[in-house]
Design a protein around this motif. Structure first.
Motif, PDB file in Angstrom:
ATOM      1  N   TYR A 185       0.831  -1.201   0.000  1.00  0.00           N
ATOM      2  CA  TYR A 185       0.000   0.000   0.000  1.00  0.00           C
ATOM      3  C   TYR A 185       0.873   1.262   0.000  1.00  0.00           C
ATOM      4  O   TYR A 185       2.052   1.233   0.351  1.00  0.00           O
ATOM      5  N   ASN A 186       0.234   2.396  -0.370  1.00  0.00           N
ATOM      6  CA  ASN A 186       0.905   3.705  -0.361  1.00  0.00           C
ATOM      7  C   ASN A 186       2.238   3.649  -1.100  1.00  0.00           C
ATOM      8  O   ASN A 186       3.253   4.179  -0.652  1.00  0.00           O
ATOM      9  N   THR A 187       2.192   2.987  -2.254  1.00  0.00           N
ATOM     10  CA  THR A 187       3.410   2.739  -3.035  1.00  0.00           C
ATOM     11  C   THR A 187       3.169   3.125  -4.492  1.00  0.00           C
ATOM     12  O   THR A 187       2.077   2.928  -5.022  1.00  0.00           O
ATOM     13  N   GLU A 188       4.181   3.681  -5.140  1.00  0.00           N
ATOM     14  CA  GLU A 188       4.040   4.042  -6.553  1.00  0.00           C
ATOM     15  C   GLU A 188       5.338   3.819  -7.302  1.00  0.00           C
ATOM     16  O   GLU A 188       6.430   3.856  -6.717  1.00  0.00           O
ATOM     17  N   VAL A 189       5.219   3.578  -8.602  1.00  0.00           N
ATOM     18  CA  VAL A 189       6.375   3.416  -9.477  1.00  0.00           C
ATOM     19  C   VAL A 189       6.825   4.791  -9.946  1.00  0.00           C
ATOM     20  O   VAL A 189       6.021   5.592 -10.430  1.00  0.00           O
ATOM     21  N   VAL A 190       8.118   5.069  -9.805  1.00  0.00           N
ATOM     22  CA  VAL A 190       8.645   6.370 -10.223  1.00  0.00           C
ATOM     23  C   VAL A 190       9.618   6.252 -11.389  1.00  0.00           C
ATOM     24  O   VAL A 190      10.056   7.255 -11.946  1.00  0.00           O
ATOM     25  N   GLY A 191       9.953   5.015 -11.793  1.00  0.00           N
ATOM     26  CA  GLY A 191      10.857   4.862 -12.920  1.00  0.00           C
ATOM     27  C   GLY A 191      11.020   3.402 -13.310  1.00  0.00           C
ATOM     28  O   GLY A 191      10.722   2.497 -12.522  1.00  0.00           O
ATOM     29  N   ILE A 192      11.463   3.170 -14.528  1.00  0.00           N
ATOM     30  CA  ILE A 192      11.748   1.817 -14.998  1.00  0.00           C
ATOM     31  C   ILE A 192      13.099   1.804 -15.686  1.00  0.00           C
ATOM     32  O   ILE A 192      13.552   2.828 -16.221  1.00  0.00           O
ATOM     33  N   GLU A 193      13.749   0.647 -15.667  1.00  0.00           N
ATOM     34  CA  GLU A 193      15.080   0.500 -16.244  1.00  0.00           C
ATOM     35  C   GLU A 193      15.064  -0.585 -17.311  1.00  0.00           C
ATOM     36  O   GLU A 193      14.325  -1.566 -17.212  1.00  0.00           O
ATOM     37  N   GLY A 194      15.896  -0.411 -18.311  1.00  0.00           N
ATOM     38  CA  GLY A 194      16.010  -1.398 -19.364  1.00  0.00           C
ATOM     39  C   GLY A 194      16.401  -0.751 -20.671  1.00  0.00           C
ATOM     40  O   GLY A 194      16.185   0.457 -20.864  1.00  0.00           O
ATOM     41  N   ILE A 195      16.978  -1.533 -21.564  1.00  0.00           N
ATOM     42  CA  ILE A 195      17.355  -1.021 -22.892  1.00  0.00           C
ATOM     43  C   ILE A 195      16.375  -1.545 -23.939  1.00  0.00           C
ATOM     44  O   ILE A 195      15.642  -0.775 -24.552  1.00  0.00           O
ATOM     45  N   ASP A 196      16.336  -2.862 -24.155  1.00  0.00           N
ATOM     46  CA  ASP A 196      15.381  -3.462 -25.084  1.00  0.00           C
ATOM     47  C   ASP A 196      14.159  -4.017 -24.372  1.00  0.00           C
ATOM     48  O   ASP A 196      13.144  -4.283 -25.002  1.00  0.00           O
ATOM     49  N   HIS A 197      14.275  -4.210 -23.048  1.00  0.00           N
ATOM     50  CA  HIS A 197      13.193  -4.823 -22.288  1.00  0.00           C
ATOM     51  C   HIS A 197      13.326  -4.360 -20.842  1.00  0.00           C
ATOM     52  O   HIS A 197      14.440  -4.137 -20.342  1.00  0.00           O
ATOM     53  N   VAL A 198      12.199  -4.178 -20.162  1.00  0.00           N
ATOM     54  CA  VAL A 198      12.231  -3.779 -18.760  1.00  0.00           C
ATOM     55  C   VAL A 198      12.987  -4.826 -17.950  1.00  0.00           C
ATOM     56  O   VAL A 198      12.732  -6.031 -18.071  1.00  0.00           O
ATOM     57  N   CYS A 199      13.912  -4.380 -17.127  1.00  0.00           N
ATOM     58  CA  CYS A 199      14.627  -5.296 -16.240  1.00  0.00           C
ATOM     59  C   CYS A 199      14.455  -4.916 -14.773  1.00  0.00           C
ATOM     60  O   CYS A 199      14.709  -5.743 -13.887  1.00  0.00           O
ATOM     61  N   ALA A 200      14.023  -3.671 -14.500  1.00  0.00           N
ATOM     62  CA  ALA A 200      13.874  -3.254 -13.108  1.00  0.00           C
ATOM     63  C   ALA A 200      12.874  -2.104 -13.017  1.00  0.00           C
ATOM     64  O   ALA A 200      12.633  -1.381 -13.985  1.00  0.00           O
ATOM     65  N   VAL A 201      12.296  -1.958 -11.835  1.00  0.00           N
ATOM     66  CA  VAL A 201      11.402  -0.826 -11.543  1.00  0.00           C
ATOM     67  C   VAL A 201      11.926  -0.094 -10.326  1.00  0.00           C
ATOM     68  O   VAL A 201      12.521  -0.698  -9.421  1.00  0.00           O
ATOM     69  N   ARG A 202      11.719   1.219 -10.314  1.00  0.00           N
ATOM     70  CA  ARG A 202      12.048   2.024  -9.137  1.00  0.00           C
ATOM     71  C   ARG A 202      10.747   2.356  -8.417  1.00  0.00           C
ATOM     72  O   ARG A 202       9.822   2.918  -9.030  1.00  0.00           O
ATOM     73  N   ILE A 203      10.679   2.041  -7.145  1.00  0.00           N
ATOM     74  CA  ILE A 203       9.443   2.130  -6.373  1.00  0.00           C
ATOM     75  C   ILE A 203       9.653   3.059  -5.183  1.00  0.00           C
ATOM     76  O   ILE A 203      10.642   2.933  -4.443  1.00  0.00           O
ATOM     77  N   ARG A 204       8.687   4.003  -4.995  1.00  0.00           N
ATOM     78  CA  ARG A 204       8.719   4.884  -3.826  1.00  0.00           C
ATOM     79  C   ARG A 204       7.669   4.423  -2.835  1.00  0.00           C
ATOM     80  O   ARG A 204       6.479   4.329  -3.172  1.00  0.00           O
ATOM     81  N   GLU A 205       8.094   4.138  -1.605  1.00  0.00           N
ATOM     82  CA  GLU A 205       7.182   3.660  -0.577  1.00  0.00           C
ATOM     83  C   GLU A 205       6.726   4.810   0.306  1.00  0.00           C
ATOM     84  O   GLU A 205       7.112   5.972   0.104  1.00  0.00           O
ATOM     85  N   LEU A 206       5.893   4.511   1.314  1.00  0.00           N
ATOM     86  CA  LEU A 206       5.226   5.523   2.130  1.00  0.00           C
ATOM     87  C   LEU A 206       6.193   6.531   2.744  1.00  0.00           C
ATOM     88  O   LEU A 206       5.940   7.733   2.754  1.00  0.00           O
ATOM     89  N   GLY A 207       7.328   6.072   3.239  1.00  0.00           N
ATOM     90  CA  GLY A 207       8.275   6.979   3.886  1.00  0.00           C
ATOM     91  C   GLY A 207       9.079   7.818   2.918  1.00  0.00           C
ATOM     92  O   GLY A 207       9.897   8.639   3.346  1.00  0.00           O
ATOM     93  N   GLY A 208       8.903   7.615   1.614  1.00  0.00           N
ATOM     94  CA  GLY A 208       9.644   8.376   0.622  1.00  0.00           C
ATOM     95  C   GLY A 208      10.876   7.668   0.098  1.00  0.00           C
ATOM     96  O   GLY A 208      11.522   8.134  -0.850  1.00  0.00           O
ATOM     97  N   GLU A 209      11.211   6.536   0.696  1.00  0.00           N
ATOM     98  CA  GLU A 209      12.382   5.789   0.258  1.00  0.00           C
ATOM     99  C   GLU A 209      12.138   5.182  -1.130  1.00  0.00           C
ATOM    100  O   GLU A 209      11.072   4.658  -1.409  1.00  0.00           O
ATOM    101  N   ILE A 210      13.121   5.264  -2.015  1.00  0.00           N
ATOM    102  CA  ILE A 210      13.021   4.703  -3.362  1.00  0.00           C
ATOM    103  C   ILE A 210      13.890   3.463  -3.457  1.00  0.00           C
ATOM    104  O   ILE A 210      15.079   3.490  -3.128  1.00  0.00           O
ATOM    105  N   LYS A 211      13.280   2.353  -3.902  1.00  0.00           N
ATOM    106  CA  LYS A 211      13.982   1.092  -4.065  1.00  0.00           C
ATOM    107  C   LYS A 211      13.968   0.679  -5.533  1.00  0.00           C
ATOM    108  O   LYS A 211      13.026   0.958  -6.247  1.00  0.00           O
ATOM    109  N   GLU A 212      15.039   0.027  -5.964  1.00  0.00           N
ATOM    110  CA  GLU A 212      15.082  -0.540  -7.318  1.00  0.00           C
ATOM    111  C   GLU A 212      14.986  -2.051  -7.205  1.00  0.00           C
ATOM    112  O   GLU A 212      15.744  -2.670  -6.444  1.00  0.00           O
TER     113      GLU A 212
END
Length: 575
Positions: free
Chosen positions: A443-470
């Motif tokens: 909950y209280n989570t959103e995607v702020v970015g995606i990584e990849g060249i020809d295909h998605v390999c990772a997502v960057r996620i911001r959680e409730l406290g503001g921390e961004i994880k890949e």
């Protein structure tokens, strides 16, 4: 060539039965046996003919083709799509040839040959429709048989077309999606796997672009456009040069519902769609709250059933046809143009264009859409995420159904919900998602970015406290609402601020409505143009309602046509 010829297995030899594991003749729906009385009923509807031993009744690729009711002798059905001739079933007197493509007007996907000299009754698609009308009980056996045979082929190892391309290649996935949506038998061979790459090298060494489309060992295309592939498969049949009673724009649940009711009530109708039957419902892996299906049904499967029903009544479909323009001419007729360069005239129009998927506003999305960023969760996408991690954005029913479906193949499914709960999801579904140990709800989570060249390999996620994880992912699935596909409509059709089409009472109070009569229930501000389904203002966004909305639109079409006398009648040719 008799059945003892070494090129074919003998009738008494074990056969693979195209991977079903049982004799197709044991399925009485797919292969019903007509008795003497039924054969006598059929004969007046067709023409008697004789086919010599080894001559074809139907060859793969024939267009159009006919059905043959066997009176004497034996025939064999032959699959040539693997590059070799494989006999998968034989049958004789009392059985008949054909499948659903008799009515889709696509080429035959198999060959049927005379094993011995054969006496038969030949039935054209038109003669079969006449049989359906005048001998409905007997006709129903034919119709159900044609449906069931296609189901068996799609579930079997029957190859049909071979599509070679990597799972991360956007154009490959688009070609597979076109075939999947239109129930065209095919096998996708992921060339990122060595075995499939070697198979392709055996038939073409120097591939310049993907996907490669083959039939057996014969290369048909390298990197075909959607229109080229559709034209080859006859998905885009010849447009009628007569005036249709109603043009239906969109083949989602609303458009399909409208097609069933219009065709069954004697209206000539043409359905135009940019991809194929199903609309957004086809992106739903399972619908469990649709009346009549207590065990649930896949959105694509439900749409296909309604599509077949529309075909049975004589509705015409043209795919892909992306509408670019709609205008009312001075003689009261409506002209629809498409980006593919076609145009067609109708006495009335039902706009069932549905909605387009809501897009995430994140860096990298545009370049990777369709290459790891998806807006549906079907068997195609499930295969891409097998034994890996998948991320789903959204908190509604579509997101919940996708999570349940993908959890069957993915190692872990993260459901990313922007809000604090699952209130937007039906209670029965939210309870299942909460109980699923392979679904991680965040909950209280959103995607702020995606990584990849020809295909998605990772997502960057911001959680409730503001921390961004890949985090690593094999696919990002987005279900965050949608906007109506109404940009192509003329300004004379009034929409609200969100772009949804106003109809009925909403139109009656507008100064733009100049007619001496009140607008019909779902009539737009342009008389004779009606709206149905998700693109209509105020419509509940549910499959069942969309289908009913399509039926309501047809009722309005009848009222409109009864009150008008167009200059041209259906059946006249366009100059």
């Amino acid at each position: 060539m008799s059945s003892s010829h070494p090129q074919f297995p003998r009738s008494d030899q074990a056969q693979d039965f195209f991977g079903l594991g049982f004799d197709p003749l044991s399925d009485p729906v797919a292969y019903p046996h007509l008795n003497a009385t039924e054969l006598a009923e059929v004969e007046p509807f067709g023409e008697r003919c004789t086919i010599a031993e080894n001559d074809p009744l139907v060859s793969a690729g024939d267009y159009p083709f006919n059905s043959y009711v066997i009176l004497s002798g034996m025939v064999r059905a032959v699959d040539v799509s693997t590059g070799e001739r494989v006999v998968f079933v034989r049958y004789g007197a009392g059985y008949f040839t054909g499948d659903i493509d008799l009515f889709t007007r696509r080429p035959s996907i198999i060959s049927v040959e005379a094993e011995t000299s054969v006496e038969a009754v030949r039935l054209t698609p038109k003669q079969l429709r006449n049989l359906f009308t005048r001998r409905p009980q007997l006709g129903e056996r034919f119709w159900k048989s044609f449906q069931r045979r296609r189901e068996l082929l799609l579930k079997s190892k029957f190859r049909g077309l071979s599509i070679y391309g990597r799972k991360g290649d956007k154009t490959t996935l688009e070609a597979v999606e076109l075939l999947f949506r239109n129930s065209v038998p095919h096998e996708w061979l992921d060339t990122s796997l060595d075995d499939n790459r070697i198979k392709l090298e055996q038939i073409r060494e120097d591939v310049q672009s993907y996907p490669v489309v083959a039939h057996g060992s014969r290369i048909l295309f390298e990197a075909p456009t959607r229109a080229q592939l559709a034209d080859h498969l006859r998905l885009r049949g010849q447009l009628p040069n007569s005036i249709c009673d109603v043009l239906i724009l969109g083949a989602g649940p609303a458009g399909l519902g409208a097609a069933v009711y219009a065709a069954s009530e004697g209206l000539s109708c043409l359905v135009l769609d940019g991809l194929g039957p199903g609309g957004q419902a086809s992106s739903t892996s399972r619908i469990e709250n649709y009346a009549g299906f207590p065990n649930g049904i896949g959105g694509r499967d439900l749409a296909h059933l309604i599509y077949l029903q529309a075909l049975k009544f004589g509705a015409d479909f043209h795919v892909p046809s992306t509408v670019s323009n709609l205008e009312r001419r001075s003689n009261g007729l409506y002209r629809v143009r498409t980006f593919e360069g076609d145009y067609v005239l109708g006495k009335s129009v039902i706009v069932a264009a549905g909605v387009s998927y809501g897009l995430l506003d994140v860096e990298g999305l545009n370049t990777l859409q369709g290459a790891g960023v998806y807006y549906s969760a079907t068997n195609i996408e499930a295969r891409l995420c097998r034994s890996s991690a998948a991320h789903i954005v959204g908190g509604g029913n579509s997101a919940g159904q996708a999570a349940m479906f993908l959890s069957q193949t993915a190692d872990e499914v993260s459901l990313l919900v922007r809000g604090p709960d699952l209130r937007k999801m039906s209670s029965y579904l939210s309870e299942r998602v909460l109980a699923n140990t392979r679904v991680r709800i965040r909950y209280n989570t959103e995607v702020v970015g995606i990584e990849g060249i020809d295909h998605v390999c990772a997502v960057r996620i911001r959680e409730l406290g503001g921390e961004i994880k890949e985090e690593f992912t094999s696919g990002l699935f987005v279900f965050i609402g949608a906007k109506p596909r109404t940009d192509f409509l003329p300004s004379s059709i009034v929409r609200n601020e969100q772009g949804f089409v106003l109809t009925g009472q909403e139109v009656a109070v507008l100064p733009v409505w100049k007619e001496p009569r009140p607008p019909c229930t779902v009539e737009t501000s342009l008389p004779g143009v009606f709206a149905a389904g998700d693109c209509r203002s105020g419509s509940p966004k549910r499959v069942a309602f969309a289908i009913g909305d399509g039926a309501t639109a047809v009722t309005s079409v009848h009222k409109f046509l009864e009150g008008t006398r167009p200059d041209s009648r259906s059946g006249e040719f366009i100059s």
